[in-house]
Scaffold this motif. Structure first.
Motif, PDB file in Angstrom:
ATOM      1  N   GLY A 188     -15.591  20.817  61.328  1.00  0.00           N
ATOM      2  CA  GLY A 188     -14.613  20.758  60.234  1.00  0.00           C
ATOM      3  C   GLY A 188     -14.137  22.076  59.679  1.00  0.00           C
ATOM      4  O   GLY A 188     -13.769  22.158  58.502  1.00  0.00           O
ATOM      5  N   ALA A 189     -14.143  23.125  60.506  1.00  0.00           N
ATOM      6  CA  ALA A 189     -13.687  24.445  60.060  1.00  0.00           C
ATOM      7  C   ALA A 189     -12.255  24.377  59.533  1.00  0.00           C
ATOM      8  O   ALA A 189     -11.469  23.561  60.004  1.00  0.00           O
TER       9      ALA A 189
ATOM     10  N   ASP B 295      -5.728  32.436  58.289  1.00  0.00           N
ATOM     11  CA  ASP B 295      -4.697  32.271  57.244  1.00  0.00           C
ATOM     12  C   ASP B 295      -4.589  30.835  56.756  1.00  0.00           C
ATOM     13  O   ASP B 295      -3.500  30.317  56.536  1.00  0.00           O
ATOM     14  N   TRP B 296      -5.714  30.215  56.610  1.00  0.00           N
ATOM     15  CA  TRP B 296      -5.771  28.810  56.167  1.00  0.00           C
ATOM     16  C   TRP B 296      -5.394  28.720  54.688  1.00  0.00           C
ATOM     17  O   TRP B 296      -5.844  29.538  53.877  1.00  0.00           O
ATOM     18  N   THR B 297      -4.565  27.763  54.361  1.00  0.00           N
ATOM     19  CA  THR B 297      -4.230  27.565  52.948  1.00  0.00           C
ATOM     20  C   THR B 297      -4.502  26.114  52.549  1.00  0.00           C
ATOM     21  O   THR B 297      -4.555  25.219  53.405  1.00  0.00           O
ATOM     22  N   ILE B 298      -4.676  25.905  51.262  1.00  0.00           N
ATOM     23  CA  ILE B 298      -4.898  24.563  50.723  1.00  0.00           C
ATOM     24  C   ILE B 298      -3.868  24.313  49.628  1.00  0.00           C
ATOM     25  O   ILE B 298      -3.750  25.099  48.679  1.00  0.00           O
ATOM     26  N   GLU B 299      -3.114  23.229  49.792  1.00  0.00           N
ATOM     27  CA  GLU B 299      -2.100  22.890  48.809  1.00  0.00           C
ATOM     28  C   GLU B 299      -2.710  21.977  47.742  1.00  0.00           C
ATOM     29  O   GLU B 299      -3.252  20.921  48.063  1.00  0.00           O
ATOM     30  N   VAL B 300      -2.608  22.414  46.503  1.00  0.00           N
ATOM     31  CA  VAL B 300      -3.159  21.639  45.389  1.00  0.00           C
ATOM     32  C   VAL B 300      -1.993  21.055  44.601  1.00  0.00           C
ATOM     33  O   VAL B 300      -1.062  21.784  44.229  1.00  0.00           O
ATOM     34  N   SER B 301      -2.035  19.735  44.370  1.00  0.00           N
ATOM     35  CA  SER B 301      -0.887  19.092  43.711  1.00  0.00           C
ATOM     36  C   SER B 301      -1.354  17.966  42.797  1.00  0.00           C
ATOM     37  O   SER B 301      -2.544  17.661  42.717  1.00  0.00           O
ATOM     38  N   GLY B 302      -0.411  17.362  42.131  1.00  0.00           N
ATOM     39  CA  GLY B 302      -0.704  16.207  41.283  1.00  0.00           C
ATOM     40  C   GLY B 302      -1.066  16.590  39.862  1.00  0.00           C
ATOM     41  O   GLY B 302      -0.603  17.606  39.338  1.00  0.00           O
ATOM     42  N   GLU B 303      -1.916  15.754  39.259  1.00  0.00           N
ATOM     43  CA  GLU B 303      -2.244  15.849  37.839  1.00  0.00           C
ATOM     44  C   GLU B 303      -3.166  17.028  37.518  1.00  0.00           C
ATOM     45  O   GLU B 303      -4.367  16.862  37.298  1.00  0.00           O
ATOM     46  N   CYS B 304      -2.607  18.225  37.512  1.00  0.00           N
ATOM     47  CA  CYS B 304      -3.400  19.403  37.149  1.00  0.00           C
ATOM     48  C   CYS B 304      -2.465  20.491  36.631  1.00  0.00           C
ATOM     49  O   CYS B 304      -1.278  20.490  36.920  1.00  0.00           O
ATOM     50  N   ALA B 305      -3.058  21.419  35.874  1.00  0.00           N
ATOM     51  CA  ALA B 305      -2.242  22.481  35.276  1.00  0.00           C
ATOM     52  C   ALA B 305      -1.964  23.620  36.251  1.00  0.00           C
ATOM     53  O   ALA B 305      -1.092  24.437  36.018  1.00  0.00           O
TER      54      ALA B 305
ATOM     55  N   SER C 227     -16.577  12.250  54.528  1.00  0.00           N
ATOM     56  CA  SER C 227     -16.718  13.706  54.531  1.00  0.00           C
ATOM     57  C   SER C 227     -15.642  14.338  55.409  1.00  0.00           C
ATOM     58  O   SER C 227     -15.876  14.783  56.531  1.00  0.00           O
ATOM     59  N   ILE C 228     -14.448  14.390  54.844  1.00  0.00           N
ATOM     60  CA  ILE C 228     -13.241  14.791  55.569  1.00  0.00           C
ATOM     61  C   ILE C 228     -13.267  16.271  55.967  1.00  0.00           C
ATOM     62  O   ILE C 228     -13.694  17.115  55.190  1.00  0.00           O
ATOM     63  N   LYS C 229     -12.797  16.516  57.187  1.00  0.00           N
ATOM     64  CA  LYS C 229     -12.865  17.868  57.773  1.00  0.00           C
ATOM     65  C   LYS C 229     -11.525  18.607  57.697  1.00  0.00           C
ATOM     66  O   LYS C 229     -10.475  17.986  57.571  1.00  0.00           O
ATOM     67  N   SER C 230     -11.602  19.913  57.806  1.00  0.00           N
ATOM     68  CA  SER C 230     -10.417  20.788  57.933  1.00  0.00           C
ATOM     69  C   SER C 230      -9.339  20.434  56.907  1.00  0.00           C
ATOM     70  O   SER C 230      -8.206  20.082  57.248  1.00  0.00           O
ATOM     71  N   ILE C 231      -9.713  20.582  55.651  1.00  0.00           N
ATOM     72  CA  ILE C 231      -8.872  20.144  54.522  1.00  0.00           C
ATOM     73  C   ILE C 231      -7.736  21.133  54.255  1.00  0.00           C
ATOM     74  O   ILE C 231      -7.960  22.337  54.142  1.00  0.00           O
ATOM     75  N   VAL C 232      -6.513  20.606  54.133  1.00  0.00           N
ATOM     76  CA  VAL C 232      -5.361  21.445  53.747  1.00  0.00           C
ATOM     77  C   VAL C 232      -4.695  20.954  52.463  1.00  0.00           C
ATOM     78  O   VAL C 232      -3.791  21.609  51.960  1.00  0.00           O
TER      79      VAL C 232
END
Ligand code: MTE
Ligand code: MO
Length: 313
Positions: A218-219, A99-109, A233-238
């Motif tokens: 980096g799973a 149930d991994w999620t990635i939060e996207v924020s900042g300058e985007c639509a 090369s950053i790992k386990s990105i959220v």
């Protein structure tokens, strides 16, 4: 400094491998048709380049012997699981990435919290064989499975204000016990310029050696930027954030005189405490010369034409 041939000095067809040459021509054609949109938003230009199939079909592979899978998965840097090279494998065994999620924020639509599996679904996962070179003078050649970062980023519709993209790793000192010690200012953070992020060599990797990526590598999802030192090369990105200004990065915060924002592999610029001219390929005995941009000068040198690389290291 190594002098890098400018592209206009020799006819392009003579210096560029055929598939890349073809791609560039197609890119110029595509660019012609969407010219107006590109002027308004530089992301559109980069996105157009990525939509051309040739470049996505594993054009970028290396004719080099692969590092043994056992080495690539047992000799790691992943400080969230300990600072010794053997720690990540041992200490990440029970790390759950469900149930991994990635939060996207900042300058985007299209900011929001995206389910990782759903996010990856539209994209073919391709194998790309890249070198990863660590600042501590070792390197590996790994068959990564991934998706061009640019394909993913384009979906979030970055605005023309976005000049950089910042990444952050999970912060959870229970699941990542290395975070109970303040060896770094957690969470681990990294960043790229637009041009770097949209470059087809930059991928989000979800696998290696034909398998799902192991926790210690980096799973479930990590960045691979092959012309930069391994720590980019950053790992386990959220978290992914589009920013107007240059984002902070963990190693730059920890030791600004040793680690700059760009961190391009560059044998001509020494680390303050050691030379960066040579490296040991894991599995080999003798050191070899480190190549400018880790051997990818042909593909990426032009991104830095206007930068003094001794200042912007
Ligand atoms: N979150 C996070 N990402 C990280 C690190 C880390 O400590 N934490 N180490 C970096 C460093 S220094 C290197 S060399 C590479 C190592 O990747 P590998 O273990 O898959 O070879 O991961 C990078 N990504
Ligand atoms: Mo590293």
């Amino acid at each position: 400094m190594i002098r890098i041939k400018k592209r206009w000095e020799i006819p392009e067809s003579e210096v560029t491998p055929e598939p890349l040459y073809r791609r560039r021509r197609e890119f110029m054609q595509a660019a012609g048709t969407i010219g107006g949109a590109m002027l308004l938003n530089p992301w559109a230009a980069a996105q157009a380049a990525l939509q051309i199939d040739d470049y996505q079909r594993g054009v970028v592979t290396l004719d080099e012997e692969l590092t043994e899978e056992a080495d690539a998965t047992s000799y790691n840097n992943f400080y969230e699981f300990g600072t010794d090279k053997e720690d990540p494998k041992r200490n990440s065994k029970r790390f759950k990435t469900d149930d991994w999620t990635i939060e996207v924020s900042g300058e985007c639509a299209k900011p929001g919290t995206y389910d990782f599996e759903a996010l990856m679904k539209p994209f073919p996962i391709e194998e790309r064989i890249y070198r990863l070179r660590c600042v501590e003078a070792w390197s590996m050649v790994i068959p990564w499975l991934g998706v061009p970062l640019g394909s993913i980023l384009a979906g979030f519709k970055p605005t023309s204000k976005a000049k950089y993209v910042a990444f952050r790793t999970l912060y959870d000192p229970v699941r990542m016990p290395g975070q109970q010690r303040s060896v770094l200012n957690w969470p681990y953070r990294e960043g790229l310029t637009i041009a770097e992020a949209m470059h087809p060599l930059t991928i989000m990797s979800v696998g290696m050696y034909g398998k799902t990526i192991p926790n210690q590598n980096g799973a479930p999802i990590r960045l691979v930027v092959p012309w930069k030192y391994g720590f980019k090369s950053i790992k386990s990105i959220v978290g992914i954030e589009f920013t107007e200004t240059q984002p902070q990065t963990s190693w730059n915060m920890a030791a600004p005189s040793e680690y700059g924002f760009y961190s391009n592999v560059n044998p001509e610029v020494d680390h303050p405490r050691w030379s960066q001219k040579r490296e040991r390929r894991i599995g080999e005995i003798f050191k070899r010369d480190t190549l400018m941009f880790n051997g990818y000068a042909e593909e990426v040198a032009e991104l830095y034409d206007d930068l003094d690389l001794t200042v912007n290291f």
